[in-house]
Design a protein around this motif. Structure first.
Motif, mmCIF file in Angstrom:
data_model
loop_
_atom_site.group_PDB
_atom_site.id
_atom_site.type_symbol
_atom_site.label_atom_id
_atom_site.label_comp_id
_atom_site.label_asym_id
_atom_site.label_seq_id
_atom_site.Cartn_x
_atom_site.Cartn_y
_atom_site.Cartn_z
ATOM 1 N N ARG A 52 0.965 -1.237 -0.007
ATOM 2 C CA ARG A 52 0.045 0.082 -0.148
ATOM 3 C C ARG A 52 0.968 1.112 0.014
ATOM 4 O O ARG A 52 1.953 1.242 0.406
ATOM 5 C CB ARG A 52 -0.880 0.061 1.193
ATOM 6 N N LYS A 57 -3.250 12.192 -0.315
ATOM 7 C CA LYS A 57 -3.547 12.381 1.127
ATOM 8 C C LYS A 57 -4.673 13.316 1.547
ATOM 9 O O LYS A 57 -4.441 14.365 1.309
ATOM 10 C CB LYS A 57 -2.486 12.756 1.898
ATOM 11 N N PRO A 58 -5.696 12.971 2.043
ATOM 12 C CA PRO A 58 -6.760 13.849 2.520
ATOM 13 C C PRO A 58 -6.310 14.120 3.964
ATOM 14 O O PRO A 58 -6.087 13.386 4.970
ATOM 15 C CB PRO A 58 -8.064 12.962 2.771
ATOM 16 N N GLU A 90 -5.275 4.741 -2.163
ATOM 17 C CA GLU A 90 -6.510 5.253 -1.757
ATOM 18 C C GLU A 90 -7.070 5.998 -3.114
ATOM 19 O O GLU A 90 -6.337 6.903 -3.573
ATOM 20 C CB GLU A 90 -6.534 6.133 -0.586
ATOM 21 N N GLY A 111 -11.007 5.844 1.466
ATOM 22 C CA GLY A 111 -10.706 6.475 2.798
ATOM 23 C C GLY A 111 -11.647 6.875 3.605
ATOM 24 O O GLY A 111 -12.977 7.212 3.122
ATOM 25 N N ALA A 112 -11.646 7.032 5.159
ATOM 26 C CA ALA A 112 -12.692 7.227 5.981
ATOM 27 C C ALA A 112 -13.333 8.428 5.491
ATOM 28 O O ALA A 112 -14.399 8.737 5.808
ATOM 29 C CB ALA A 112 -11.822 7.189 7.247
ATOM 30 N N ARG A 113 -12.569 9.596 5.236
ATOM 31 C CA ARG A 113 -12.660 10.913 4.848
ATOM 32 C C ARG A 113 -13.761 10.824 3.500
ATOM 33 O O ARG A 113 -14.536 11.962 3.353
ATOM 34 C CB ARG A 113 -11.923 11.835 4.890
ATOM 35 N N LYS A 138 -13.263 1.863 3.580
ATOM 36 C CA LYS A 138 -13.029 2.168 5.044
ATOM 37 C C LYS A 138 -14.261 2.606 5.638
ATOM 38 O O LYS A 138 -15.066 3.238 4.985
ATOM 39 C CB LYS A 138 -11.694 3.081 5.292
ATOM 40 N N ASP A 202 -7.431 -2.046 10.312
ATOM 41 C CA ASP A 202 -6.241 -0.950 10.186
ATOM 42 C C ASP A 202 -5.714 -0.437 11.569
ATOM 43 O O ASP A 202 -6.335 0.499 12.111
ATOM 44 C CB ASP A 202 -6.812 0.386 9.366
ATOM 45 N N GLU A 231 0.540 0.470 8.465
ATOM 46 C CA GLU A 231 1.466 1.095 7.877
ATOM 47 C C GLU A 231 2.993 0.817 8.163
ATOM 48 O O GLU A 231 3.281 0.706 9.275
ATOM 49 C CB GLU A 231 1.160 2.522 8.190
HETATM 50 C C1 PEP Z 1 -4.366 5.987 5.187
HETATM 51 O O1 PEP Z 1 -4.652 4.995 4.996
HETATM 52 O O2 PEP Z 1 -3.325 6.620 5.212
HETATM 53 C C2 PEP Z 1 -5.525 7.146 5.596
HETATM 54 C C3 PEP Z 1 -5.460 8.241 5.020
HETATM 55 O O3 PEP Z 1 -6.468 6.545 6.288
HETATM 56 P P1 PEP Z 1 -7.903 6.996 6.939
HETATM 57 O O4 PEP Z 1 -8.898 7.147 5.635
HETATM 58 O O5 PEP Z 1 -8.369 5.692 7.602
HETATM 59 O O6 PEP Z 1 -7.754 8.265 7.754
#
Ligand code: PEP
Ligand code: MN
Length: 362
Positions: A52, A57-58, A90, A111-113, A138, A202, A231
């Motif tokens: 991964r 990146k959010p 992601e 992703g979660a967001r 997620k 996770d 990670e």
């Molecule tokens: C991630 O997996 O790096 C990530 C941004 O995770 P999450 O969506 O769970 O915050």
């Protein structure tokens, strides 16, 4: 280090069905060297199934590293070539999906967001219509199982056959032991709703720190999760995102070795007979508990009637506090946690009040 000669399509299918399924790699792809060295060292452990890396990146606040973008995808492709590991990233928009697929990314995750926003999940789902790629989704950052289920349904309705879930915990206000509260009963409920669906934990985003990664992972295994996404970074302290929770590939191998893996069932007759006997006992005790609770409510009904006849309020705070204190003390001696006793009394008390309410208003 290429160990697999199978076509990637077959390999990702094989991985999808493997238990436990282990996914690892950096929070973010930072440089070509970092991606390739992490992948090589992960592959060397022989314990990783899928690589991964976050490309987009959010981030909660602006100004933080927001991902290397498309530029990082060839690095992952190169890492896959060297190690033979399938790759996953992601995706949050249709453009991300298009870019990832154009580089042959083997698996995607939402992703979660993104899961919190039905517009975004729908956009991703629409971009995946007619595409045969496994997708993990997620949980949303807030503890809302309908949103999580809704996201799964959107992906399935777009025709995706391989959809799985990742439990990454739920955000909470203030500092707690966890970065994101695991609320284990929520993924358990999702497993009940989608019994056949892949469920991965996770531990990195739940923990937010290194020292509890192992215990969080173990807990998920004990609960029957199908695998772990964790990670890892060649230089965790200097990672460009989520530095506190990342570990080296070698440390990851140690953690994986220390975990006790469990299977959901066995055909050992001795075990099955013993389990059936104990479950029978539990059913018996549960039946008795229900009967006792019903009797308790009948008493509450009588109290309700007296209160009605004498024009007295239902809620008597002193009596309630006294009852709770007594229960905590008694519970402690009986091996019941204060947390459980409190929840149990809350539920019983509420039901009792509802009973009395009915009587008063009849
Ligand atoms: C991630 O997996 O790096 C990530 C941004 O995770 P999450 O969506 O769970 O915050
Ligand atoms: Mn991260």
């Amino acid at each position: 280090m290429q160990t697999e000669t199978k076509p990637m399509k077959d390999l990702i299918q094989e991985k999808w069905n493997k238990r436990p399924l282990i996914i690892s790699g950096p929070c973010s792809a930072e440089t070509e060297e970092q991606v390739i060295e992490t992948a090589t060292r992960l592959a060397k452990t022989g314990k990783i199934d899928i690589l991964r890396a976050g490309i987009w990146k959010p981030r909660t606040k602006p100004g933080l590293f927001e991902g290397i973008g498309v530029k990082g995808l060839p690095w992952l492709v190169q890492a896959k070539k060297i190690t033979g590991l399938p790759i996953t990233v992601e995706v949050a928009t249709a453009k991300h999906v298009e870019d990832a697929l154009s580089f042959g990314v083997d698996m995607l995750w939402v992703g979660a967001r993104t899961t919190v926003n039905p517009f975004s999940v729908q956009e991703v789902a629409d971009a995946l219509r007619g595409v045969d790629v496994p997708v993990l989704i997620k949980n949303p950052i807030n503890p809302d199982l309908e949103l999580w289920s809704g996201g799964i349904e959107r992906l399935q309705k777009a025709g995706l056959k391989q959809v799985g879930m990742i439990h990454r915990g739920f955000s909470n206000y203030g500092n707690t032991e966890y970065r994101n509260a695991p609320m284990w009963h929520l993924p358990i409920e999702m497993k009940r709703r989608f019994p056949e669906m892949l469920l991965i934990c996770d531990p990195s985003h739940i923990s937010g720190r290194r020292d509890i990664l192992q215990s969080v992972s173990q807990k998920s295994i004990d609960l029957g999760f199908d695998g772990i996404m964790i990670e890892s970074h060649i230089d965790p302290d200097n990672a460009w995102s989520d530095a506190k929770q990342q570990i080296t590939p070698e440390r990851l191998a140690e953690i994986l070795d220390a975990l006790t893996w469990r299977s959901e069932t066995t055909d050992k007759q001795e075990f099955l007979t013993a389990l059936a006997t104990l479950r029978e006992q539990i059913n018996h005790v549960d039946d008795e508990l229900l009967l006792l609770l019903s009797n308790r409510m009948k008493i509450a009904d009588k109290i309700g009637q007296y209160k009605k006849d004498n024009n007295i309020t239902i809620l008597q705070t002193n009596r309630w506090n006294e009852l709770l204190e007594r229960a905590f003390k008694k519970g402690e001696g009986l091996g019941l946690s204060k947390e459980f006793v409190e929840k149990y009394y809350d539920a019983v008390h509420l039901e009792s009040i509802n009973h009395q309410n009915k009587i008063m208003n009849s």
